[in-house]
Design an enzyme around this catalytic site. Structure first.
Site, PDB file in Angstrom:
ATOM      1  N   TYR A 175       0.957  -1.028  -0.108  1.00  0.00           N
ATOM      2  CA  TYR A 175       0.022   0.086  -0.069  1.00  0.00           C
ATOM      3  C   TYR A 175       0.835   1.352   0.035  1.00  0.00           C
ATOM      4  O   TYR A 175       1.240   1.718   1.201  1.00  0.00           O
ATOM      5  CB  TYR A 175      -0.965  -0.021   1.120  1.00  0.00           C
ATOM      6  CG  TYR A 175      -2.035  -1.214   1.297  1.00  0.00           C
ATOM      7  CD1 TYR A 175      -2.458  -2.058   0.265  1.00  0.00           C
ATOM      8  CD2 TYR A 175      -2.565  -1.289   2.445  1.00  0.00           C
ATOM      9  CE1 TYR A 175      -3.261  -2.930  -0.015  1.00  0.00           C
ATOM     10  CE2 TYR A 175      -3.399  -2.495   2.427  1.00  0.00           C
ATOM     11  CZ  TYR A 175      -3.961  -3.265   1.430  1.00  0.00           C
ATOM     12  OH  TYR A 175      -4.888  -4.258   1.427  1.00  0.00           O
ATOM     13  N   PRO A 200     -16.053  -3.705   2.207  1.00  0.00           N
ATOM     14  CA  PRO A 200     -17.339  -3.969   2.555  1.00  0.00           C
ATOM     15  C   PRO A 200     -18.493  -2.920   1.949  1.00  0.00           C
ATOM     16  O   PRO A 200     -19.760  -3.432   2.226  1.00  0.00           O
ATOM     17  CB  PRO A 200     -17.604  -4.251   3.964  1.00  0.00           C
ATOM     18  CG  PRO A 200     -16.353  -3.338   4.648  1.00  0.00           C
ATOM     19  CD  PRO A 200     -15.341  -3.495   3.285  1.00  0.00           C
ATOM     20  N   LEU A 201     -17.934  -1.663   1.747  1.00  0.00           N
ATOM     21  CA  LEU A 201     -18.886  -0.757   1.205  1.00  0.00           C
ATOM     22  C   LEU A 201     -18.639  -0.770  -0.348  1.00  0.00           C
ATOM     23  O   LEU A 201     -18.885   0.279  -0.818  1.00  0.00           O
ATOM     24  CB  LEU A 201     -18.472   0.458   1.656  1.00  0.00           C
ATOM     25  CG  LEU A 201     -18.883   0.427   3.400  1.00  0.00           C
ATOM     26  CD1 LEU A 201     -18.489   1.954   4.039  1.00  0.00           C
ATOM     27  CD2 LEU A 201     -20.236  -0.021   3.657  1.00  0.00           C
TER      28      LEU A 201
END
Length: 335
Positions: free
Chosen positions: A63, A209-210
């Site tokens: 990341y 999850p969104l």
């Protein structure tokens, strides 16, 4: 320094793992994957997580090529560690071409580098970010067991894997957690991952999850995405696919409003109510968006609620693949 919200509901991170807050925090956004990120704002976002009682943080060496890990390490150095259960990941070698390595020496080198950035002597959870098909999964499990014995990690996990891989690894050394994408628009884990994790006592950690922001409280406009935004070339956010998806998303917004809540809270509550061993890790770059998650914790679901959402967003409703061709290299296919 201690967490500021002791009332955060707790879930266990695997049979042998610690209790953590039911909602975790994914730090991928700190690297700028979903638009420009500001390190100072990222630090305030971590503080907001602490104040909310969110004590399970997830990052990875890839990341921002260490940027996300370094921000977390800076927080621990400047503010302190309030008892965070920390996860990081390794095995992706950026390209082109993109490659993967589960080699013991590679994982050790990356883990030691991550610990330096994170200002930690160990992490509670270390994932193989992708499976390296050239190395048997049993060998990877033995490598991870060795790291546990050395005290470098407390437990290990797997990411974007098949149920069969989980079973084989778990038979050698218990898998603490599995992290795959799961949300109202990506429900593939229902075809074996959820069942396998529940059977083996493995925590399932849904990322995105969104729906990568598609089920957030603000209706997205892909035309505003920067070229570096992960979603700018993602099939679900491009071309005619987005137009079809947007129709369903707007209907979900209307349903959330009719329930007196937000799209963000409702989508996250749906994941939380899917199973007690699920610990979703939504991500954000701002404290404001993080605080939108919290109402999901007190939202109870009935069968009627699940049925109503299923009518609006039926399984398989999303148009377009969840990854483009280059993004899809690495995740195991099992259906």
């Amino acid at each position: 320094m201690t967490l500021s919200n002791p009332n955060m509901p707790q879930r266990q991170l695997g049979t042998d793992g610690p209790m953590v807050g039911a909602i975790g925090f994914g730090a991928m956004s700190f690297a700028g994957f979903f638009g420009a990120a500001d390190d100072e704002v990222s630090l305030t976002t971590l503080q907001a997580a602490v104040e909310a009682g969110i004590d399970f943080w997830d990052t990875a060496n890839i990341y921002g090529m260490g940027r996300s890990e370094s921000i977390i390490g800076r927080y621990f150095r400047e503010v302190g560690d309030p008892g965070i259960t920390l996860a990081t990941k390794a095995s992706i070698i950026p390209g082109p071409p993109r490659k993967f390595s589960n080699d013991a020496d590679h994982l050790r080198s990356e883990l030691e580098s991550s610990l330096t950035k994170l200002n930690r002597s160990k992490v509670e959870l270390f994932y193989a970010h992708r499976r390296d098909q050239s190395i048997e999964i049993e060998t990877l499990a033995e490598t991870m067991a060795g790291f546990i014995q050395e005290g470098l990690i407390d437990g290990y996990g797997l990411s974007e894997v098949a149920p069969s891989t989980i079973r084989r690894a778990h038979a050698v050394a218990p898998v603490r957690a599995v992290q795959n994408e799961y949300s109202l628009w990506t429900r593939l884990p229902e075809l074996g991952i959820l069942q396998t994790c529940d059977e083996l006592g493995v925590a399932f950690v849904p990322f995105s999850p969104l729906a990568r922001g598609a089920l957030g409280s603000v209706v997205l406009d892909p035309a505003t995405f920067s070229p570096k935004d992960f979603r700018s070339t993602n099939p679900r956010f491009t071309g005619v696919n987005w137009g079809y998806n947007l129709e369903r998303i707007k209907a979900f917004h209307a349903y959330a409003e009719s329930r007196g809540t937000t799209t963000t809270a409702l989508a996250l509550a749906w994941v939380l109510n899917t199973g007690d061993n699920l610990i979703p890790i939504p991500g954000t770059r701002t404290p404001e968006h993080l605080n939108e998650w919290l109402p999901a914790l007190s939202m109870e679901f009935s069968e009627d609620d699940f049925d109503a959402i299923e009518e609006i967003l039926p399984v398989g409703w999303a148009y377009g693949d969840r990854y483009n061709d280059s993004q899809s290299i690495g995740p195991e296919r099992y259906c």
